[in-house]
Design a protein around this motif. Structure first.
Motif, PDB file in Angstrom:
ATOM      1  N   GLU A 172      -2.310   1.043  -6.246  1.00 53.62           N
ATOM      2  CA  GLU A 172      -3.380  -0.287  -6.709  1.00 53.62           C
ATOM      3  C   GLU A 172      -3.846  -0.889  -5.461  1.00 53.62           C
ATOM      4  O   GLU A 172      -3.107  -0.812  -4.436  1.00 53.62           O
ATOM      5  CB  GLU A 172      -2.802  -1.265  -7.716  1.00 53.62           C
ATOM      6  N   PRO A 173      -5.241  -1.078  -5.620  1.00 56.70           N
ATOM      7  CA  PRO A 173      -5.524  -1.830  -4.539  1.00 56.70           C
ATOM      8  C   PRO A 173      -4.919  -3.102  -4.261  1.00 56.70           C
ATOM      9  O   PRO A 173      -4.368  -3.936  -5.223  1.00 56.70           O
ATOM     10  CB  PRO A 173      -7.154  -2.333  -4.700  1.00 56.70           C
TER      11      PRO A 173
ATOM     12  N   LYS B 167       0.705  -1.204  -0.031  1.00 59.40           N
ATOM     13  CA  LYS B 167      -0.049  -0.011   0.230  1.00 59.40           C
ATOM     14  C   LYS B 167       0.866   1.252  -0.106  1.00 59.40           C
ATOM     15  O   LYS B 167       0.597   2.136  -0.563  1.00 59.40           O
ATOM     16  CB  LYS B 167      -0.843   0.094   1.328  1.00 59.40           C
TER      17      LYS B 167
END
Length: 174
Positions: free
Chosen positions: A26-27, A21
């Motif tokens: 991006e997730p 993270k």
């Protein structure tokens, strides 16, 4: 972004999740899987620890599961200048490129070093000295010794971010 980590230990899974993270927008989905280290349960040298992390990633790659990244974390100890130091090696692979990161190291107290010399793993020795249960899936030796100023998760997370440098700077690391 799908990440496979060669552990189901929540400390390691959460360290991977938070490091990715920090490094990518991006997730992130992190999946823990078992993967043998191929080294002793308590690695006793820098080289054995690094080998264990590499072997864990290799096991994930050979499993046939797909992911964007594969991660192995191996905690180890080594005698340095008469004191027992604890640390971890981290290996990250995208299936083609592999990168290494290492956590900081810290000195273990003589009583824990004595128990390890008698054959205990670090987590087991921590539990004995600090009268805890399963501390390696919580704050670990570093958390116990720093009163959680540095936890096992944050120690691993730092090494993970360092291992991700080549993936964050692909143009600089062909």
């Amino acid at each position: 972004m799908n990440i496979l980590i060669a552990s189901q230990n929540p400390v390691k899974v959460n360290a991977v999740k938070e490091a990715f993270k920090i490094c990518f927008s991006e997730p992130v989905q992190v999946y823990g899987r078992t993967s043998d280290s191929g080294v002793s349960a308590q690695p006793l040298t820098d080289e054995e620890t690094r080998t264990g992390a590499r072997n864990r990633v290799q096991g994930l790659l050979q499993s046939g599961e797909s992911a964007d990244y594969f991660v192995g974390i191996e905690g180890g100890i080594e005698l340095v200048d008469g004191s027992l130091q604890a640390f971890a090696w981290i290996v990250v692979s995208d299936g083609e490129k592999q990168s290494l990161g290492r956590s900081g190291s810290f000195e273990l107290p003589p009583e824990i070093a004595r128990l390890i010399a008698q054959g205990m793993e670090l987590g087991e020795a921590d539990d004995h000295v600090f009268e805890k249960q399963n501390s390696k899936q919580q704050n670990g030796a570093v958390g116990l010794l720093t009163q959680d100023r540095v936890t096992r998760q944050s120690l691993y997370q730092h090494g993970l971010v360092l291992a991700l440098i080549p993936f964050m700077n692909k143009g600089l690391y062909p």
